[in-house]
Design a protein around this motif. Sequence first.
Motif, PDB file in Angstrom:
ATOM      1  N   GLU A   3    -103.106 -66.402 -29.934  1.00 59.07           N
ATOM      2  CA  GLU A   3    -104.663 -67.058 -29.929  1.00 59.07           C
ATOM      3  C   GLU A   3    -105.276 -67.357 -28.735  1.00 59.07           C
ATOM      4  N   ARG A  54    -107.534 -72.031 -24.431  1.00 57.09           N
ATOM      5  CA  ARG A  54    -106.421 -72.344 -24.897  1.00 57.09           C
ATOM      6  C   ARG A  54    -105.692 -71.097 -25.199  1.00 57.09           C
ATOM      7  N   ALA A  56    -101.980 -69.215 -26.968  1.00 54.74           N
ATOM      8  CA  ALA A  56    -100.786 -69.858 -27.624  1.00 54.74           C
ATOM      9  C   ALA A  56    -100.216 -68.388 -28.396  1.00 54.74           C
ATOM     10  N   GLY A  59     -97.253 -69.514 -31.662  1.00 51.14           N
ATOM     11  CA  GLY A  59     -97.006 -70.966 -31.706  1.00 51.14           C
ATOM     12  C   GLY A  59     -96.736 -71.862 -30.454  1.00 51.14           C
ATOM     13  N   ALA A  60     -96.179 -70.751 -29.510  1.00 53.45           N
ATOM     14  CA  ALA A  60     -96.041 -71.484 -28.217  1.00 53.45           C
ATOM     15  C   ALA A  60     -97.019 -71.565 -27.413  1.00 53.45           C
ATOM     16  N   VAL A  61     -97.581 -72.797 -26.859  1.00 54.20           N
ATOM     17  CA  VAL A  61     -98.868 -72.827 -26.176  1.00 54.20           C
ATOM     18  C   VAL A  61     -98.548 -72.602 -24.456  1.00 54.20           C
ATOM     19  N   ASP A  64    -103.488 -74.944 -22.376  1.00 54.68           N
ATOM     20  CA  ASP A  64    -104.298 -75.843 -23.274  1.00 54.68           C
ATOM     21  C   ASP A  64    -104.901 -76.924 -22.107  1.00 54.68           C
ATOM     22  N   VAL A  69    -102.174 -78.701 -20.407  1.00 53.70           N
ATOM     23  CA  VAL A  69    -100.910 -77.781 -20.461  1.00 53.70           C
ATOM     24  C   VAL A  69    -101.412 -76.580 -19.494  1.00 53.70           C
ATOM     25  N   ARG A  76     -94.456 -68.155 -18.508  1.00 54.59           N
ATOM     26  CA  ARG A  76     -95.136 -67.383 -19.859  1.00 54.59           C
ATOM     27  C   ARG A  76     -94.514 -66.127 -19.897  1.00 54.59           C
TER      28      ARG A  76
END
Length: 366
Positions: A3, A54, A56, A59-61, A64, A69, A76
């Motif tokens: 995302e 943002r 992700a 599911g791991a951000v 943000d 974050v 990463r």
Amino acid sequence: MLEVALRHRFPGFALDTAFIAPTPGVTAVFGPSGCGKSTLLAAIAGLLRPEEGRVALDGAVLLDTAARVMMPAERRRCGVVFQDSRLFPHLSVETNLRYGLRRAPRDAEGPGFAEVVDLLGIAHLLPRRPAALSGGERQRVALGRALLSRPRLLLMDEPLAALDAPRRAEVLPFLARVRDRFRAPILYVTHALDEVDRLADNLVLMEAGRVLAADTVEALSTRADLPQLAARRDAGALLPCTVLAHDPARGLTRLGFPGGELRVPLREEPPGTRMRVRVRARDVSVATEEPRGLSVQNILPVTLESLGPAAPHEAMLRLRLGGAVLLARVTDDAVARLALRPGQRLWALVKSAAFAANTPSLENPG
Ligand SMILES: Nc1ncnc2c1ncn2[C@@H]1O[C@H](COP(=O)(O)OP(=O)(O)OP(=O)(O)O)[C@@H](O)[C@H]1O
């Protein structure tokens, strides 16, 4: 899924993008020079701090800004391959590769040294320095180094753009092998449509810092309303095909796709092989009655779904056949002469020879 929502400004340029890319899979980011592709990749990799956004991954951000974050780049775990290989010039190929391996977290699963060397066909290059490699070999080593860091996400920024046509052809199959062997999702920046055809599942189409459309490559290939794709000389529907049978005596191969069959010049791949074929809009013509006594190999019954302007004095037709859509580029004069209108039953004509010049897009996507 990946995302991405990012906003960032440079003097005279604003990036404002949002898209979702399925994972695993290859998502191509496609757009003209200066539209913000590299900026987007840098922000995802953590090499650029965007003003807002943002990111992700499954599911791991990673980023943000609203929640403050900002995961540092090294955590990463994005493997990045640039246009220029950026290998360490004073180190051997082997040491360059082992540098990637050293960056991999201890517990990360991923390919081993021997596997990567074998996959990329670079065993004979290990003692050499980067200066003694061809451009294509350098890119293969850079890819190997990125893979050995066991990335969660591979980011490729026009990895073939600096290569001449023979070198591109040499490296492309290795990229396809990497895609097929490893499950890490890939974001692939390019402005070459043949690379998209060969490698990508999904496409993010960008212009002037914005996302114009994001969908599967097949779906976007039949959008007549996106001039960034439809106005290109190589525009046309990308059909998912399967090799049905060969007819060596006639020099033809039959390919099946959802909605019909195509006859193309004889291929080597065994029956059952899946491949993608781009049927270029300018290679498709239409007839209002079933033609007879023609040399054209592909005469397909279709329904005219819609038509609109393609260029001065030219129209783009969207033709439906079963589960598939073809695009045809014809003159406004032909539209008037044949009184073409939506809903009409037509015959689409495609010469098999049209695919001979189109061979790179006839490769197996795996
Ligand atoms: N560090 C920077 N400072 C100021 N402007 C920048 C900076 N980096 C990029 N830009 C500008 O942002 C815009 C987008 O650049 P970017 O490199 O992301 O585009 P691109 O789509 O990757 O282009 P290309 O296909 O030519 O590589 C361009 O107008 C560029 O000049």
